[in-house]
Design a protein around this motif. Structure first.
Motif, short mmCIF file in Angstrom:
data_model
loop_
_atom_site.label_atom_id
_atom_site.label_comp_id
_atom_site.label_asym_id
_atom_site.label_seq_id
_atom_site.Cartn_x
_atom_site.Cartn_y
_atom_site.Cartn_z
N LEU A 56 0.84 -1.23 -0.06
CA LEU A 56 0.04 0.16 0.15
C LEU A 56 0.97 1.21 0.02
CD1 LEU A 56 -2.87 -1.14 2.46
CD2 LEU A 56 -2.75 -1.25 0.23
N GLU A 57 1.94 1.08 -0.77
CA GLU A 57 2.89 2.34 -0.89
C GLU A 57 2.38 3.07 -2.17
OE1 GLU A 57 5.47 3.85 0.74
OE2 GLU A 57 5.82 2.22 2.10
N ARG A 58 1.74 3.99 -2.10
CA ARG A 58 1.08 4.79 -3.23
C ARG A 58 2.09 5.41 -4.09
NH1 ARG A 58 -3.96 8.29 -1.26
NH2 ARG A 58 -2.78 8.52 0.59
N ARG A 59 3.07 6.18 -3.34
CA ARG A 59 4.36 6.75 -3.96
C ARG A 59 4.92 5.66 -4.86
NH1 ARG A 59 9.04 9.75 -0.65
NH2 ARG A 59 9.15 7.46 0.20
N LEU A 60 5.28 4.49 -4.46
CA LEU A 60 5.76 3.46 -5.25
C LEU A 60 5.12 3.20 -6.29
CD1 LEU A 60 8.55 1.76 -5.28
CD2 LEU A 60 7.22 0.31 -3.83
N ILE A 61 3.92 2.99 -6.41
CA ILE A 61 2.73 2.53 -7.20
C ILE A 61 2.94 3.68 -8.26
CG2 ILE A 61 0.39 2.25 -8.04
CD1 ILE A 61 0.04 1.22 -5.34
N GLY A 62 2.87 5.07 -8.08
CA GLY A 62 2.85 6.12 -9.01
C GLY A 62 4.04 6.20 -9.61
#
Length: 323
Positions: A164-170
């Motif tokens: 749930l690491e949104r920065r990594l996904i983005g």
């Protein structure tokens, strides 16, 4: 074995040293009092069984290592000693199955960091794939798959979804979108040049291609292969077996699909354009989903097992009773 290099704040010295000396999964503990200057503290090094590393690092953080201290992790190529063997025996599980989450996290962020080498290798791979389509060469298809660097970014996105690491996904999705867009557009420009030179024409994609026709015809097997490749790639990264990634590279048709898509774009072939785009998207989504699921399962299993790890007064592992 893994080597931990620590800078331990003076205020945290006693509990951290006590933990390292008492844990049978830790050997070769070396302490240099007040040797660290930035940050200030004790310089400590020790060797840890790989499958126990995440648990021990978590316990060090619970004791306040992050409050003014640091930790660095290094691979130990070989540790031929009885002490190291005892540490391995004290750690439950097999070293190949051990997941060091700090290493995986660092790799995930490294893989989604844009660099000119990523764009260059992806563009070169896409161009090789386009020539493979023109020549109907399965050997060139394999070569293009091996050159392609995209799996690291795919693994980074999968890790982001799992944790749930949104920065990594983005960052990962942005890198994949920009990377494939740049590679496809550059390859399409070269394809237009080849068409102007008379090397290719509208019949190039419509001629029989028994060796490379699968590239733009996605089916249920494409999804199955993508899922299996995602599982294999994720396990190879978490287990530190990067050599296995070569097999992952040559099993999925991301780069070949991008090469075919570039040719279809240059030669204005809508059917192959749609097919190649679907193949590319199907493989990326399949690998990301499979990788995320594997990471979640590993996280749950190792977290539960870490809570069950206990030792007796002699430092021997107390096996949990089966329920």
């Amino acid at each position: 074995m893994l080597q931990l290099r620590l800078v331990v704040p003076t205020a945290r010295r006693e509990p951290i040293e006590k933990l390292l000396l008492a844990d049978p999964r830790v050997v070769n503990v070396v302490v240099l009092r007040d040797a660290a200057l930035d940050p200030v503290g004790d310089a400590v090094s020790c060797d840890v069984a790989r499958e126990a590393a995440s648990d021990i690092i978590a316990r060090l953080r619970e004791l306040g290592l992050d409050d003014g201290g640091t930790v660095a992790i290094q691979e130990v190529t070989a540790s031929p000693s009885k002490a190291a063997r005892r540490a391995e025996e004290a750690a439950p599980g097999n070293p190949d199955d051990g997941v060091v989450w700090d290493i995986v996290t660092g790799q995930a962020y490294e893989h989604v960091r844009p660099s000119w080498t990523f764009y260059v290798f992806l563009t070169l791979a896409t161009m090789i794939a386009s020539i493979a389509v023109i020549e109907d060469s399965s050997i060139l298809v394999v070569g293009a798959m091996v050159v392609g660097p995209e799996y690291g970014a795919v693994a980074g996105v999968a890790f982001g979804f799992a944790m749930l690491e949104r920065r990594l996904i983005g960052r990962g999705i942005r890198l994949l979108l920009l990377g494939f867009t740049v590679a496809i557009l550059i390859t399409a420009v070269f394809a237009l040049l080849w068409a102007a030179l008379g090397w290719i024409d509208s019949d190039t994609l419509n001629s029989p291609r028994p060796q490379t026709g699968f590239i733009w015809r996605p089916d249920h097997w494409s999804l199955v292969v993508a899922v299996l490749a995602g599982v294999a790639g994720t396990l190879s990264l978490t287990a530190g077996r990067t050599a296995v990634l070569v097999g992952v590279f040559i099993s999925v048709t991301t780069v070949p699909a991008a090469g075919n898509l570039a040719l279809a774009l240059a030669l204005a072939d809508p059917s192959e354009l749609r097919g190649s785009g679907a193949q590319l998207l199907l493989n990326l989504v399949g690998m990301i989903a499979a990788g995320a699921i594997v990471l979640v399962l590993q996280r749950v299993v190792w977290a539960r097992w870490g809570r069950l790890v206990r030792f007796d007064a002699r430092g021997r592992l107390i096996r949990p009773r089966a329920r």
